[in-house]
Enzyme design. Structure first.
Site, short mmCIF file in Angstrom:
data_model
loop_
_atom_site.label_atom_id
_atom_site.label_comp_id
_atom_site.label_asym_id
_atom_site.label_seq_id
_atom_site.Cartn_x
_atom_site.Cartn_y
_atom_site.Cartn_z
N TYR A 1 0.82 -1.21 0.00
CA TYR A 1 0.00 0.00 0.00
C TYR A 1 0.85 1.26 0.00
O TYR A 1 0.47 2.27 -0.59
CB TYR A 1 -0.88 0.04 1.25
N LYS B 1 2.50 -15.05 3.10
CA LYS B 1 2.74 -15.82 1.87
C LYS B 1 4.24 -16.12 1.82
O LYS B 1 4.94 -15.79 0.85
CB LYS B 1 2.24 -15.02 0.65
N ASP C 1 -3.51 -17.93 0.90
CA ASP C 1 -4.46 -18.67 0.06
C ASP C 1 -5.19 -19.73 0.88
O ASP C 1 -6.41 -19.89 0.81
CB ASP C 1 -3.78 -19.27 -1.18
N ASP D 1 -6.88 -6.50 4.05
CA ASP D 1 -7.95 -5.83 3.31
C ASP D 1 -8.85 -6.88 2.67
O ASP D 1 -10.08 -6.82 2.77
CB ASP D 1 -7.32 -4.93 2.23
N ASP E 1 -12.91 -8.32 3.97
CA ASP E 1 -14.11 -8.29 3.12
C ASP E 1 -14.72 -9.70 3.06
O ASP E 1 -15.94 -9.87 3.11
CB ASP E 1 -13.78 -7.82 1.70
C1 IPM Z 1 -10.66 -0.57 3.55
C2 IPM Z 1 -10.81 0.03 2.18
C3 IPM Z 1 -9.60 0.92 1.90
C4 IPM Z 1 -8.36 0.04 1.91
C5 IPM Z 1 -9.68 1.75 0.58
C6 IPM Z 1 -10.91 2.62 0.56
C7 IPM Z 1 -8.45 2.56 0.35
O1 IPM Z 1 -10.96 -0.98 1.23
O2 IPM Z 1 -10.56 0.19 4.53
O3 IPM Z 1 -10.67 -1.79 3.66
O4 IPM Z 1 -8.01 -0.57 0.88
O5 IPM Z 1 -7.74 -0.04 2.96
MG MG Z 2 -11.18 -2.91 2.05
#
Ligand code: IPM
Ligand code: MG
Length: 352
Positions: A136, A186, A218, A242, A246
């Site tokens: 990042y 990884k 993975d 990240d 999700d």
């Molecule tokens: C998160 C989001 C952010 C990230 C984006 C909006 C930059 O996806 O907070 O998970 O990738 O960290």
């Molecule tokens: Mg995110």
């Protein structure tokens, strides 16, 4: 209790104002809210997604309550002017390196999970995502190769101190939970990950009461849908965290439910300075329709009371009210129901 409220773009303002409504209802001593522009909204008003006055407001607060940033109309802007840079800039400038993303099955939501209910029921994990390093924040660019072909590149790196400080956060968190910590990397392919793993093992020597294991990312992604109940505390780098967080949200039922706390070393009078935000984004497709789920934002406000203001009882009061509302059948559009943003928050306030 000085709170910088940075609602941002898309559904950010809608869900954040419901979280603020919950805080306002609580008679918190000295609660003072400041609002600032971030993201595309700030770019339009000030020419920058993170204007200096917003950064100063965040620095001077005890905590930041953040909504979301991102707007498709900004996709063609140079990267440093895109809305996402606001949250990345705040994380970096404020030294918020530890991102806590709890994901637990909430009673009554087993059927909302993308997983079978008997598997989903077991979910109770805390993902700790490193937030100041990795690919990042490495150098990045695009260049034209000798062949005339274009190439995009991003440097992935972790220094040992960056790994060590997040490892300490993770081991301490695991001590406060069931004493199990899974480090995700990884290391079979990446040098960055090998160093990550080596340093985590070194730090483990200071926490003999924590059972540490390691998974490749993975495999971790697979295990999270196969048998998520095996996870307690997870620690991982910025990019893997990240993605896995999700994924965890869909295991729980909706990305509209998961909050996060981003913490650093700076202490405030009653806890740790932090930034609190739902893990979801700005969801431009449903923005302005009153259909967004504010529960992740409300849960984020609860995390703020816990971590930045030492108000565990008030945090629980909010969390218990959200859980009671959900258990009583409160469902937004994301969970197959038809309650709008405001109605969902009303249901929480009614429980409180
Ligand atoms: C998160 C989001 C952010 C990230 C984006 C909006 C930059 O996806 O907070 O998970 O990738 O960290
Ligand atoms: Mg995110």
């Amino acid at each position: 209790m000085k709170i910088a409220v940075l609602a941002g773009d898309g559904i950010g303002p809608e869900v954040t104002s419901e979280a603020v409504r919950v805080l306002d209802s609580m008679d918190l001593p000295g609660l003072t809210l400041f609002t600032g522009d971030v993201g595309a909204a700030a770019y339009r008003a000030h020419g920058h997604p993170l204007p200096p006055e917003t950064l100063t407001m965040a620095r001077e607060a005890d905590a930041v309550l953040f909504g979301a940033v991102g707007d498709p109309s900004c996709d063609d802007l140079p990267r440093h002017l895109r809305p996402e840079q606001a949250v990345l800039g705040l994380r970096a400038e404020l030294g918020l390196f530890a991102n806590l993303r709890p994901a637990s099955m909430l009673p009554g939501l087993e059927d909302a999970s993308a997983l079978r209910p008997e598997i989903a029921r077991e979910i109770d994990m805390l993902i700790i995502r490193e937030l100041n390093g990795d690919v990042y924040f490495g150098e990045k660019g695009t260049r034209t190769l000798g062949s005339g072909e274009r190439e995009g590149w991003d440097r992935m790196a972790y220094s040992e101190n960056e790994v060590r400080r997040i490892a300490h956060v993770a081991f301490r968190a695991a001590q406060g939970r069931s004493g199990r910590l899974t480090s995700v990397d990884k290391a079979n392919v990446l040098e960055t990950s090998q160093l990550w793993r080596d340093v985590v093992v070194e730090v483990a020597a200071e926490y003999p009461d924590v059972a540490l294991d390691h998974l490749y990312v993975d495999n971790a992604a697979m295990q999270m849908v196969r048998a998520p109940g095996q996870f307690d505390t997870i620690v991982t780098g910025n990019l893997f965290g990240d993605i896995l967080s999700d994924q965890a949200s869909m295991c729980v039922g909706s990305i509209g439910l998961l909050p996060s706390a981003s913490l650093g070393e700076r202490q405030s009078a009653h806890g740790t300075f932090g930034l609190y935000e739902p893990i979801h984004g700005s969801a431009p497709d449903i923005a302005g329709q009153g259909r967004a789920n504010p529960l992740a934002a409300i849960f984020s406000a609860a995390m703020m009371l816990r971590h930045s203001f030492g108000r565990e009882d008030d945090a629980r009061r909010i969390e218990d009210a959200v859980k009671a509302a959900l258990a009583g059948g409160t469902r937004g559009f994301d969970l197959g129901g038809s309650m709008g943003t405001r109605e969902l928050a009303d249901a929480v306030l009614a429980e409180m």
